[in-house]
Design a protein around this motif. Structure first.
Motif, PDB file in Angstrom:
ATOM      1  N   GLN A 254      44.629 -28.529 -19.484  1.00  0.00           N
ATOM      2  CA  GLN A 254      43.221 -28.716 -19.161  1.00  0.00           C
ATOM      3  C   GLN A 254      42.627 -29.766 -20.076  1.00  0.00           C
ATOM      4  N   ALA A 255      42.161 -30.843 -19.469  1.00  0.00           N
ATOM      5  CA  ALA A 255      41.500 -31.909 -20.208  1.00  0.00           C
ATOM      6  C   ALA A 255      39.994 -31.640 -20.198  1.00  0.00           C
ATOM      7  N   PRO A 256      39.263 -32.200 -21.153  1.00  0.00           N
ATOM      8  CA  PRO A 256      37.807 -31.966 -21.210  1.00  0.00           C
ATOM      9  C   PRO A 256      37.131 -32.337 -19.898  1.00  0.00           C
ATOM     10  N   GLY A 257      36.303 -31.426 -19.388  1.00  0.00           N
ATOM     11  CA  GLY A 257      35.551 -31.691 -18.178  1.00  0.00           C
ATOM     12  C   GLY A 257      36.361 -31.585 -16.891  1.00  0.00           C
ATOM     13  N   ARG A 258      37.604 -31.159 -17.009  1.00  0.00           N
ATOM     14  CA  ARG A 258      38.450 -31.063 -15.828  1.00  0.00           C
ATOM     15  C   ARG A 258      38.952 -29.638 -15.643  1.00  0.00           C
ATOM     16  N   GLU A 259      39.388 -29.341 -14.437  1.00  0.00           N
ATOM     17  CA  GLU A 259      39.926 -28.021 -14.156  1.00  0.00           C
ATOM     18  C   GLU A 259      41.341 -27.895 -14.734  1.00  0.00           C
ATOM     19  N   ARG A 260      41.720 -26.652 -14.957  1.00  0.00           N
ATOM     20  CA  ARG A 260      43.076 -26.386 -15.428  1.00  0.00           C
ATOM     21  C   ARG A 260      44.057 -26.760 -14.309  1.00  0.00           C
ATOM     22  N   GLU A 261      45.105 -27.503 -14.667  1.00  0.00           N
ATOM     23  CA  GLU A 261      46.044 -27.953 -13.651  1.00  0.00           C
ATOM     24  C   GLU A 261      47.475 -27.547 -13.988  1.00  0.00           C
ATOM     25  N   PHE A 262      48.225 -27.311 -12.933  1.00  0.00           N
ATOM     26  CA  PHE A 262      49.621 -26.929 -13.058  1.00  0.00           C
ATOM     27  C   PHE A 262      50.441 -28.104 -13.575  1.00  0.00           C
TER      28      PHE A 262
END
Length: 124
Positions: free
Chosen positions: A39-47
């Motif tokens: 998870q990067a700042p301002g982004r959704e958690r990604e696989f």
């Protein structure tokens, strides 16, 4: 109950490598599929990647395919993420997660347990 603890994050230069580890508690580790998300700042958690409970099958996000490798050692209750050819866009907090169901491997909601995360920063 499963507890997951990540380690190995840090700062790397573009093109460099890091290896993340995730140590799991409990005697049922081998029955869980294990995955990495980020998870990067301002982004959704990604696989990012998953290895099945038996260890025979892996899945990767297109963005990391060919650069990252997920592995597991059931005797050590540990899953690893070897990250090579790192890019600045790989910068994120990386989480390991486990699941024991057949739900979608790429959806965070499918996972039963999560670690606290480890920061990976890639400089250009």
């Amino acid at each position: 109950q499963v507890q997951l603890v990540e380690s190995g994050g840090g700062l790397a230069q573009s093109g460099g490598s890091l290896r993340l580890s995730c140590a799991a508690s409990g005697r049922t580790f081998s029955t869980y599929a294990m995955a990495w998300f980020r998870q990067a700042p301002g982004r959704e958690r990604e696989f990012v990647a998953l290895r099945t409970s038996g260890g025979g099958t892996t899945y990767y996000a297109n963005s990391v395919k060919g650069r990252f490798t997920i592995s597991r050692d059931n005797a050590k209750n540990t899953v690893y993420l070897q990250m090579n050819s790192l890019k600045p866009e790989d910068t994120a907090v990386y989480f390991c997660a486990s699941k024991s169901n057949s739900a979608s491997y790429s959806s965070p909601t499918s996972y039963n347990y999560w670690g606290q995360g480890t920061q990976v920063t890639v400089s250009s």
